[in-house]
Motif scaffolding. Sequence first.
Motif, PDB file in Angstrom:
ATOM      1  N   GLN A  88       0.814  -1.204   0.000  1.00  0.00           N
ATOM      2  CA  GLN A  88       0.000   0.000   0.000  1.00  0.00           C
ATOM      3  C   GLN A  88       0.860   1.271   0.000  1.00  0.00           C
ATOM      4  N   LEU A  89       2.013   1.245   0.742  1.00  0.00           N
ATOM      5  CA  LEU A  89       2.913   2.397   0.718  1.00  0.00           C
ATOM      6  C   LEU A  89       3.522   2.581  -0.666  1.00  0.00           C
ATOM      7  N   THR A  90       3.842   1.468  -1.334  1.00  0.00           N
ATOM      8  CA  THR A  90       4.398   1.565  -2.690  1.00  0.00           C
ATOM      9  C   THR A  90       3.393   2.180  -3.643  1.00  0.00           C
ATOM     10  N   GLU A  91       2.127   1.754  -3.511  1.00  0.00           N
ATOM     11  CA  GLU A  91       1.082   2.315  -4.370  1.00  0.00           C
ATOM     12  C   GLU A  91       0.931   3.817  -4.138  1.00  0.00           C
ATOM     13  N   ARG A  92       0.958   4.206  -2.857  1.00  0.00           N
ATOM     14  CA  ARG A  92       0.775   5.631  -2.566  1.00  0.00           C
ATOM     15  C   ARG A  92       1.973   6.436  -3.060  1.00  0.00           C
ATOM     16  N   LEU A  93       3.179   5.863  -2.922  1.00  0.00           N
ATOM     17  CA  LEU A  93       4.375   6.555  -3.388  1.00  0.00           C
ATOM     18  C   LEU A  93       4.337   6.736  -4.903  1.00  0.00           C
ATOM     19  N   ASN A  94       3.890   5.716  -5.621  1.00  0.00           N
ATOM     20  CA  ASN A  94       3.775   5.821  -7.078  1.00  0.00           C
ATOM     21  C   ASN A  94       2.765   6.896  -7.469  1.00  0.00           C
ATOM     22  N   ALA A  95       1.685   6.942  -6.661  1.00  0.00           N
ATOM     23  CA  ALA A  95       0.656   7.946  -6.985  1.00  0.00           C
ATOM     24  C   ALA A  95       1.185   9.360  -6.750  1.00  0.00           C
ATOM     25  N   VAL A  96       2.050   9.517  -5.750  1.00  0.00           N
ATOM     26  CA  VAL A  96       2.577  10.847  -5.429  1.00  0.00           C
ATOM     27  C   VAL A  96       3.629  11.283  -6.434  1.00  0.00           C
ATOM     28  N   ARG A  97       4.541  10.381  -6.754  1.00  0.00           N
ATOM     29  CA  ARG A  97       5.649  10.785  -7.609  1.00  0.00           C
ATOM     30  C   ARG A  97       5.381  10.534  -9.086  1.00  0.00           C
ATOM     31  N   GLY A  98       4.334   9.770  -9.370  1.00  0.00           N
ATOM     32  CA  GLY A  98       4.043   9.455 -10.755  1.00  0.00           C
ATOM     33  C   GLY A  98       4.640   8.118 -11.153  1.00  0.00           C
ATOM     34  N   PRO A  99       4.233   7.627 -12.336  1.00  0.00           N
ATOM     35  CA  PRO A  99       4.745   6.340 -12.796  1.00  0.00           C
ATOM     36  C   PRO A  99       6.207   6.455 -13.225  1.00  0.00           C
ATOM     37  N   GLY A 100       6.776   5.301 -13.564  1.00  0.00           N
ATOM     38  CA  GLY A 100       8.181   5.288 -13.962  1.00  0.00           C
ATOM     39  C   GLY A 100       9.067   5.680 -12.798  1.00  0.00           C
ATOM     40  N   LEU A 101      10.016   6.603 -13.075  1.00  0.00           N
ATOM     41  CA  LEU A 101      10.850   7.123 -11.988  1.00  0.00           C
ATOM     42  C   LEU A 101      10.188   8.281 -11.280  1.00  0.00           C
ATOM     43  N   GLY A 102       9.022   8.681 -11.762  1.00  0.00           N
ATOM     44  CA  GLY A 102       8.319   9.800 -11.151  1.00  0.00           C
ATOM     45  C   GLY A 102       8.630  11.107 -11.863  1.00  0.00           C
ATOM     46  N   PHE A 103       7.694  12.050 -11.742  1.00  0.00           N
ATOM     47  CA  PHE A 103       7.807  13.332 -12.431  1.00  0.00           C
ATOM     48  C   PHE A 103       9.059  14.092 -11.988  1.00  0.00           C
ATOM     49  N   THR A 104       9.252  14.192 -10.696  1.00  0.00           N
ATOM     50  CA  THR A 104      10.348  15.019 -10.183  1.00  0.00           C
ATOM     51  C   THR A 104      11.696  14.503 -10.634  1.00  0.00           C
TER      52      THR A 104
END
Length: 357
Positions: free
Chosen positions: A265-281
């Motif tokens: 669940q933490l992984t899912e939330r982290l993906n949602a925050v940073r975006g897919p792949g390596l994340g937006f930031t």
Amino acid sequence: MTTLLFLPSADLGLRWLRFADDDSVLAGQGVPIGDDAVVAVAPPESVTLHWATLPVRSPAQAVAAARLLVAEATATPVAELHVAVGDEGEGDRPIAVVDRGVMAGWLADLAVQGVDPIAMVPAPLLLPRPEDGYVRAEIAGLPLIRGRATGFADEGMVTDLVVGDAPVELLDDLLLDGWLARVAAAPPLDLRQGPFARRRRIGIDWAHVRRLAVMAAAVLLVTLAIDLVRIGKYSFGADALEARAEALGRTGLARGETVTDVDRQLTERLNAVRGPGLGFTTTVAAAYAAVRATPGTELTGLDFQANGDLRLSVAAARESLPTDLKRSLERAGFTVNAGTFQSANGRVTGEMTVTRR
């Protein structure tokens, strides 16, 4: 009980004296019957006695010194002689010399009779060492005489020549029996040394073996208990750490969310925050770093896709710069798909897609 077994001498055969615990003395002919300890007595005519001051640091040193003295005092090659050293608790130590073949023959004859003596003492050393003059006694039919530095069979004219005018004391039977018992228990000199030393029989003390087995089992049990305690301690510690990690993980989830698997669940939330792949930031930061590292290029547009890809609109001052930018992004760990770049108004423009490798 200890038995003195007298080896054949002149016209005398095997004789024995047995000293009981009640101070009684038994005598007999032939081979003694029983399992008592046997001390053999060598006949006086076969053993030559000397007295000398010898090293006391080790038996080997004492015997080596004695062999040197014997070599100077006899014409027989010392290699053919057996030299034994004793200790009477005084300054001079007794040295016995006997032919090796004779010594071996005595032991062989006794072995045939089933006797393995614990020690073998020269007959004259059965008498106590006098303070002055000589002492005389007859033991098991064997007349003996001894002085401070001599010991031999008492033979009339020979004795008179050796003794001369020195005083000679005839030992009392009661005193002699007590002394013989002491000599039987602790001979002042044992001919059974060096190559003729008695072989020790190796016996197994089963009681001792059982005690060792019990001690070994106890050590193993204690070691196992220590390991079990350590394993239990590590297990409880791991459970406590896991519970603590789960409690901390719950604080990172949305309030009111049902917890089934904190990790997932933490992984899912982290993906949602940073975006897919390596994340937006992370992806945008890498793109800006590559642009800064390639002077003459600039970004004119960004589009972060739902699948984690980043579409870049790039303008460059020269034809080669987009290729340099692409290589810089690839070195940063991305896969770059570049579109067709066009040149207009002195600028080269086009698009490229940056994907997580």
